[in-house]
Design an enzyme around this catalytic site. Structure first.
Site, PDB file in Angstrom:
ATOM      1  N   ASN A 338     -22.011  17.103 -32.012  1.00  0.00           N
ATOM      2  CA  ASN A 338     -22.753  16.810 -30.716  1.00  0.00           C
ATOM      3  C   ASN A 338     -22.421  17.623 -29.559  1.00  0.00           C
ATOM      4  OD1 ASN A 338     -24.508  15.497 -29.167  1.00  0.00           O
ATOM      5  ND2 ASN A 338     -23.617  13.488 -28.852  1.00  0.00           N
ATOM      6  N   HIS A 374     -24.167   5.949 -23.568  1.00  0.00           N
ATOM      7  CA  HIS A 374     -24.262   5.424 -24.619  1.00  0.00           C
ATOM      8  C   HIS A 374     -24.995   3.973 -24.776  1.00  0.00           C
ATOM      9  CE1 HIS A 374     -22.163   8.859 -26.695  1.00  0.00           C
ATOM     10  NE2 HIS A 374     -23.137   8.548 -27.645  1.00  0.00           N
TER      11      HIS A 374
END
Length: 487
Positions: A338, A374
């Site tokens: 990521n 998240h």
């Protein structure tokens, strides 16, 4: 005549019935079920792969065309993908994009605009998490919206930097600062670009505008020669996708919660967690590699030329696959996984906390931000807390080995290198799986049950090292080495 007509009508009706059942058999839901996936997951995969024909259309018909046509194309295709996946809920992203444009225009290049953007966009995302949250991983409008949230916050910060004196900015800030005033169409095209709308990667408005202006090509005046690099990333992504599809049928997080898992030996439970922790990351790797291929095909992945004059296509790379697969350190996984999101957090959050004067505090707050970004589940907080703890201990251990003559000599024995590597990788992926357990199981009752089954091994191991390593350092690092370190 009547009977013949009735026969024809009956035949047509029978044919219609057969076709109806045939189309039902070919429905996305049935296809998804046969693949062991949800319909939403299949829609997501189809949408990601749709980027390739869209990129080909862009290359052959829109490259070097007027900017407004390119912005319209990106906006229309992105909105279509959003509607295909989430129906009328696409209004959430549309609302945030329009409001963000109004914030920039009405508040200008001010810190007020930055703070308003950050508070509004994060509040909207967190509200979405709150009202749509379940105990399972669901693909819903909040998934692309978290990507969009970072884009729009970054847009506001870059626009703010564009109003400052260049001398007051770092070289990195100068690179991303927006000097012009973005139009609504430009903001929409940037936000809905089909190659990154659903799962990323992150990129700046300035880089997007280079794409629109036809600057991102290794062949000036021509479309980029990026087909082969794009196909390489696509092929690699397909390998990971197939691997995950096959392995995830047998290695699932649901098994972690079963009595069968609990009744196995401690060694088996740890080994299963290790293997599962590796496999579960493959779905992210696959998606990012496939989307990177789309970005490369359009030219967005162009990163200039290397020393030998060869084109680099890694601007939109979210994965360094070789590093991910081979590096035995947690910091290696973080550096390879990521990538663009981590770079975004470093650029717009971590480095902006420099005024705190404490690197550890800045890092902790950055991980807290990532946790909230998240979602609101406790599992995210536990996962990023473990990342902070593991990275801190890993750095202490590396520094200890480097500064201690005895440990340094022991670590440099060639014949023991394979053993060291095996031990490091085992520890690495065991506790990566331990951390991902909380990340994937979300709620405290689920991850707590699994952590109890392995006696909170990750927390015990790393918290113990956190307290023990300073005493080991005192015993094994000569005083002169400590003085050098202090200097």
């Amino acid at each position: 005549m009547a009977s013949a007509a009735e026969g024809d009508v009956g035949a047509v009706a029978e044919l219609a019935t057969v076709l109806r059942w045939g189309f039902q058999d070919l429905s996305l839901n049935k296809l998804a079920t046969s693949l062991g996936a949800s319909e939403q997951a299949l829609r997501l995969i189809i949408s990601i792969f749709l980027g390739y024909p869209l990129a080909l259309f862009y290359r052959h018909y829109l490259f070097y065309k007027d900017s407004y046509l390119i912005h319209l194309f990106h906006t229309f295709t992105g909105l279509s993908i959003a509607y295909y996946n989430f129906g009328n809920q696409l209004y959430h992203s549309l609302l945030c994009v329009v409001l963000q444009f109004l914030i920039l225009r009405l508040m200008g290049r001010t810190i007020t605009a930055v703070l308003t953007t950050f508070c509004f966009q994060m509040a909207y995302l967190l509200a979405g998490y709150y009202y749509t949250a379940t105990g399972n991983y669901d693909i819903k409008w909040t998934m692309p919206h978290c990507v969009l949230t970072l884009k729009l916050i970054g847009l506001a910060i870059d626009y703010y930097d564009g109003g400052k004196d260049q001398k007051s900015l770092s070289s990195e800030q100068q690179k991303y600062a927006i000097r012009h005033v973005p139009s609504l169409l430009e903001v929409a095209g940037f936000s809905y670009f089909y190659g990154a709308f659903l799962v990323g990667p992150q990129f700046s408005v300035n880089h997007y505008m280079k794409l629109v202006q036809g600057q991102l090509t290794d062949l000036p005046g021509k479309i980029p020669n990026s087909t082969v690099p794009a196909l390489r990333r696509l092929s690699l992504g397909l390998i990971y996708l197939v691997g995950y599809t096959l392995l995830s049928q047998y290695i699932t997080e649901d098994y972690l919660l079963t009595d069968g898992y609990q009744n196995h030996s401690f060694c088996f439970r740890c080994l299963y967690m290790l293997v599962w922790g590796k496999v579960v990351l493959y779905k992210y790797v696959a998606c990012w590699l496939v989307t990177e291929g789309v970005c490369i095909l359009t030219g967005l992945g162009f990163h200039g030329l290397d020393e030998l004059g060869r084109a680099k296509w890694d601007t939109c790379a979210n994965m360094k696959v070789w590093l991910f697969e081979t590096d035995p350190r947690f910091t290696g996984t973080i550096a390879s996984f990521n990538i663009n999101t981590n770079a975004w957090v470093a650029r717009y959050f971590f480095k902006r906390l420099k005024f705190l004067g404490n690197k550890q505090l800045s890092q902790g707050l950055s991980l807290l931000f990532l946790s909230l970004w998240h979602g609101l589940h406790s599992g995210y907080l536990i996962c990023f807390q473990m990342e902070f703890l593991i990275v801190t201990v890993e750095r202490q251990a590396a520094s200890l080995i480097q500064d201690s003559p005895a440990l340094s000599s022991l670590a440099s024995i060639s014949v023991l290198q394979p053993l060291y590597y095996l031990v490091q990788q085992t520890i690495h992926w065991l506790f990566m799986g331990y951390s991902m357990t909380a990340f994937c199981l979300f709620t405290w009752d689920k991850w707590l049950k699994v952590y109890k089954s392995v006696y909170f091994l990750g927390h015990v191991f790393f918290l113990s090292l956190l307290f023990i390593l300073p005493y080991v350092r005192k015993a094994m690092v000569p005083r002169k080495e400590k003085l050098k370190k202090m200097e």
